[in-house]
Scaffold this motif. Structure first.
Motif, PDB file in Angstrom:
ATOM      1  N   GLN A 189      80.323-114.162 -43.294  1.00 33.78           N
ATOM      2  CA  GLN A 189      80.624-115.578 -43.514  1.00 33.78           C
ATOM      3  C   GLN A 189      82.119-115.844 -43.623  1.00 33.78           C
ATOM      4  O   GLN A 189      82.615-116.867 -43.159  1.00 33.78           O
ATOM      5  CB  GLN A 189      79.918-116.057 -44.783  1.00 33.78           C
ATOM      6  CG  GLN A 189      80.177-117.509 -45.150  1.00 33.78           C
ATOM      7  CD  GLN A 189      79.212-118.022 -46.207  1.00 33.78           C
ATOM      8  OE1 GLN A 189      78.037-117.677 -46.187  1.00 33.78           O
ATOM      9  NE2 GLN A 189      79.684-118.835 -47.125  1.00 33.78           N
ATOM     10  N   ASP A 190      82.836-114.937 -44.256  1.00 33.06           N
ATOM     11  CA  ASP A 190      84.288-115.050 -44.364  1.00 33.06           C
ATOM     12  C   ASP A 190      84.844-113.644 -44.546  1.00 33.06           C
ATOM     13  O   ASP A 190      84.072-112.675 -44.641  1.00 33.06           O
ATOM     14  CB  ASP A 190      84.695-115.991 -45.515  1.00 33.06           C
ATOM     15  CG  ASP A 190      84.241-115.507 -46.882  1.00 33.06           C
ATOM     16  OD1 ASP A 190      84.178-114.285 -47.107  1.00 33.06           O
ATOM     17  OD2 ASP A 190      83.943-116.348 -47.748  1.00 33.06           O
ATOM     18  N   PRO A 191      86.161-113.476 -44.561  1.00 34.92           N
ATOM     19  CA  PRO A 191      86.728-112.120 -44.671  1.00 34.92           C
ATOM     20  C   PRO A 191      86.286-111.355 -45.910  1.00 34.92           C
ATOM     21  O   PRO A 191      86.129-110.136 -45.865  1.00 34.92           O
ATOM     22  CB  PRO A 191      88.238-112.376 -44.687  1.00 34.92           C
ATOM     23  CG  PRO A 191      88.412-113.652 -43.943  1.00 34.92           C
ATOM     24  CD  PRO A 191      87.225-114.488 -44.303  1.00 34.92           C
ATOM     25  N   VAL A 192      86.086-112.052 -47.018  1.00 34.76           N
ATOM     26  CA  VAL A 192      85.687-111.375 -48.252  1.00 34.76           C
ATOM     27  C   VAL A 192      84.258-110.851 -48.133  1.00 34.76           C
ATOM     28  O   VAL A 192      83.967-109.695 -48.463  1.00 34.76           O
ATOM     29  CB  VAL A 192      85.816-112.316 -49.471  1.00 34.76           C
ATOM     30  CG1 VAL A 192      85.327-111.620 -50.732  1.00 34.76           C
ATOM     31  CG2 VAL A 192      87.260-112.749 -49.646  1.00 34.76           C
ATOM     32  N   VAL A 193      83.346-111.702 -47.656  1.00 36.98           N
ATOM     33  CA  VAL A 193      81.956-111.281 -47.471  1.00 36.98           C
ATOM     34  C   VAL A 193      81.887-110.129 -46.476  1.00 36.98           C
ATOM     35  O   VAL A 193      81.161-109.144 -46.685  1.00 36.98           O
ATOM     36  CB  VAL A 193      81.094-112.467 -47.001  1.00 36.98           C
ATOM     37  CG1 VAL A 193      79.682-111.995 -46.644  1.00 36.98           C
ATOM     38  CG2 VAL A 193      81.021-113.541 -48.085  1.00 36.98           C
ATOM     39  N   THR A 194      82.635-110.224 -45.392  1.00 34.42           N
ATOM     40  CA  THR A 194      82.661-109.165 -44.385  1.00 34.42           C
ATOM     41  C   THR A 194      83.111-107.846 -44.989  1.00 34.42           C
ATOM     42  O   THR A 194      82.519-106.784 -44.740  1.00 34.42           O
ATOM     43  CB  THR A 194      83.604-109.551 -43.234  1.00 34.42           C
ATOM     44  OG1 THR A 194      83.138-110.758 -42.623  1.00 34.42           O
ATOM     45  CG2 THR A 194      83.666-108.450 -42.180  1.00 34.42           C
ATOM     46  N   ARG A 195      84.151-107.909 -45.801  1.00 34.61           N
ATOM     47  CA  ARG A 195      84.690-106.705 -46.443  1.00 34.61           C
ATOM     48  C   ARG A 195      83.649-106.070 -47.362  1.00 34.61           C
ATOM     49  O   ARG A 195      83.490-104.846 -47.389  1.00 34.61           O
ATOM     50  CB  ARG A 195      85.937-107.094 -47.236  1.00 34.61           C
ATOM     51  CG  ARG A 195      86.696-105.937 -47.870  1.00 34.61           C
ATOM     52  CD  ARG A 195      88.012-106.444 -48.421  1.00 34.61           C
ATOM     53  NE  ARG A 195      87.824-107.375 -49.528  1.00 34.61           N
ATOM     54  CZ  ARG A 195      88.678-108.350 -49.849  1.00 34.61           C
ATOM     55  NH1 ARG A 195      89.756-108.542 -49.108  1.00 34.61           N
ATOM     56  NH2 ARG A 195      88.468-109.130 -50.888  1.00 34.61           N
ATOM     57  N   ILE A 196      82.915-106.883 -48.103  1.00 42.38           N
ATOM     58  CA  ILE A 196      81.895-106.368 -49.020  1.00 42.38           C
ATOM     59  C   ILE A 196      80.739-105.747 -48.232  1.00 42.38           C
ATOM     60  O   ILE A 196      80.222-104.682 -48.589  1.00 42.38           O
ATOM     61  CB  ILE A 196      81.388-107.490 -49.939  1.00 42.38           C
ATOM     62  CG1 ILE A 196      82.516-107.935 -50.886  1.00 42.38           C
ATOM     63  CG2 ILE A 196      80.179-107.033 -50.747  1.00 42.38           C
ATOM     64  CD1 ILE A 196      82.209-109.200 -51.674  1.00 42.38           C
ATOM     65  N   GLU A 197      80.321-106.394 -47.149  1.00 44.99           N
ATOM     66  CA  GLU A 197      79.238-105.853 -46.323  1.00 44.99           C
ATOM     67  C   GLU A 197      79.628-104.507 -45.732  1.00 44.99           C
ATOM     68  O   GLU A 197      78.809-103.580 -45.672  1.00 44.99           O
ATOM     69  CB  GLU A 197      78.890-106.857 -45.222  1.00 44.99           C
ATOM     70  CG  GLU A 197      78.196-108.113 -45.748  1.00 44.99           C
ATOM     71  CD  GLU A 197      78.025-109.183 -44.695  1.00 44.99           C
ATOM     72  OE1 GLU A 197      77.081-109.978 -44.833  1.00 44.99           O
ATOM     73  OE2 GLU A 197      78.835-109.233 -43.746  1.00 44.99           O
ATOM     74  N   GLU A 198      80.868-104.378 -45.303  1.00 47.45           N
ATOM     75  CA  GLU A 198      81.347-103.100 -44.776  1.00 47.45           C
ATOM     76  C   GLU A 198      81.370-102.033 -45.862  1.00 47.45           C
ATOM     77  O   GLU A 198      81.041-100.864 -45.614  1.00 47.45           O
ATOM     78  CB  GLU A 198      82.749-103.278 -44.177  1.00 47.45           C
ATOM     79  CG  GLU A 198      82.776-104.121 -42.912  1.00 47.45           C
ATOM     80  CD  GLU A 198      84.187-104.446 -42.453  1.00 47.45           C
ATOM     81  OE1 GLU A 198      85.146-104.203 -43.237  1.00 47.45           O
ATOM     82  OE2 GLU A 198      84.336-104.937 -41.317  1.00 47.45           O
ATOM     83  N   ARG A 199      81.722-102.417 -47.066  1.00 46.04           N
ATOM     84  CA  ARG A 199      81.777-101.473 -48.189  1.00 46.04           C
ATOM     85  C   ARG A 199      80.379-100.984 -48.545  1.00 46.04           C
ATOM     86  O   ARG A 199      80.178 -99.818 -48.860  1.00 46.04           O
ATOM     87  CB  ARG A 199      82.433-102.143 -49.394  1.00 46.04           C
ATOM     88  CG  ARG A 199      82.828-101.173 -50.516  1.00 46.04           C
ATOM     89  CD  ARG A 199      83.444-101.931 -51.672  1.00 46.04           C
ATOM     90  NE  ARG A 199      84.519-102.791 -51.200  1.00 46.04           N
ATOM     91  CZ  ARG A 199      84.879-103.925 -51.797  1.00 46.04           C
ATOM     92  NH1 ARG A 199      84.259-104.321 -52.896  1.00 46.04           N
ATOM     93  NH2 ARG A 199      85.867-104.649 -51.317  1.00 46.04           N
TER      94      ARG A 199
END
Length: 315
Positions: free
Chosen positions: A114-124
């Motif tokens: 949805q946004d860079p923060v959500v993307t980063r968490i999903e990757e983590r």
């Protein structure tokens, strides 16, 4: 000789300055989207195995201390705060989402990436679990207010409808977005040896009926609903104890045995525009189709709960 030493000194200073300016924005500022909404959302520290503790092997349960930063927790709460609705459960026979007193929280789903923060968490999450992102459902944001709870249940499915899309839920990553003053523990009543877990007066009465994990802001629980051979594990029964003091915000991420994104939508879900809740017409009249489209209408490959009332298909 002096000139050479002086030159080396200048080059060293320049290298240090470049390193500093390259690292600080990444560590302190995080990513920013087009309108700057995610600016200042600092990520959690890099993966550190010493932060992960196995709390049970039957079922397999792990706790990661500080999986999310405070800023990431606050960001997820902001995304979900204005869109939460009464949570639903999957009917064991039909697989449809229905309201139940078993689960009294409120919730909403985010879009993937949805946004860079959500993307980063999903990757983590994918990096921690060693499970591909495409196998996971969208992150859900949940709010539990005073007295609200989720009775013990399984994350794997009993109906064939939900199993047809990505198979069983294999693992769950449950992220805590707030610290609860009392209550709200995640409890595993069937966990082997739970009686030996020390509990002081800070645990609720509910938490004394199984292995309990306290909700602490930034921590995450990873547990597996299936054995390594893919057979459902009845020891994975779990629930959320009632909140006694404070408010609980959490974010579960369910991960399937196969690709969830690329699986065909079961015919029962794709037959048309049947509403999955008797409240859909009321919610649509209140404008929720536009305010909360992920839940009401759905996203590509994941139909929403109120497609008929939102008039997004013909039947």
């Amino acid at each position: 000789m002096r000139l050479r030493l002086r030159l080396r000194g200048v080059l060293l200073v320049l290298a240090l300055l470049l390193a500093a300016t390259a690292v600080v924005p990444v560590l302190l500022l995080g990513d920013a989207d087009a309108d700057g909404a995610t600016a200042g959302v600092a990520p959690a520290p890099p993966f550190n195995s010493s932060r992960v503790k196995a709390v049970s092997w039957q079922p397999r349960i792990f706790v990661y201390k500080g999986f999310l930063s405070d800023a990431e927790c606050d960001h997820l709460v902001r995304l979900g705060k204005k869109k939460v609705h009464r949570s639903m459960v999957a009917d064991n026979d039909s697989g449809k989402s229905v309201m139940s007193e078993v689960r009294t929280s409120s919730g909403t789903f985010l879009d993937k990436r949805q946004d860079p923060v959500v993307t980063r968490i999903e990757e983590r999450i994918a990096a921690w679990t060693f499970l591909p992102e495409e196998n996971a459902e969208n992150i859900q944001i949940l709010r539990y207010e005073h007295g609200q709870k989720y009775e013990p249940h399984f994350d794997y499915f009993h109906d064939k409808v939900n199993q047809a899309r990505g198979g069983h839920r294999y693992a769950t990553v449950l992220m805590y977005l707030s610290t609860v003053d009392k209550g709200g523990e995640t409890i595993f009543p069937n966990a082997k040896g739970w009686e030996s877990q020390p509990k002081d007066d800070t645990f609720s009465d509910c938490a004394r009926k199984g292995l309990a994990v306290k909700p602490v802001k930034g921590d995450a629980v990873l547990f597996f609903s299936l054995h390594v051979n893919g057979v459902p594990d009845p020891l994975s029964l779990h629930g959320s104890c009632p909140v006694i003091e404070g408010e609980k915000w959490s974010a579960p991420k369910w991960i399937h045995v196969r690709s969830y994104e690329n699986s065909p939508v079961p015919e029962e879900e794709n037959e048309g525009c049947t509403d999955k809740s008797e409240h859909c017409a009321q919610w649509a009249a209140a404008g929720e189709c536009g305010k909360n489209p992920v839940y009401m209408v759905g996203t590509e490959g994941m139909p929403g709960q109120c497609r008929k009332s939102c008039k997004v298909c013909d039947s």
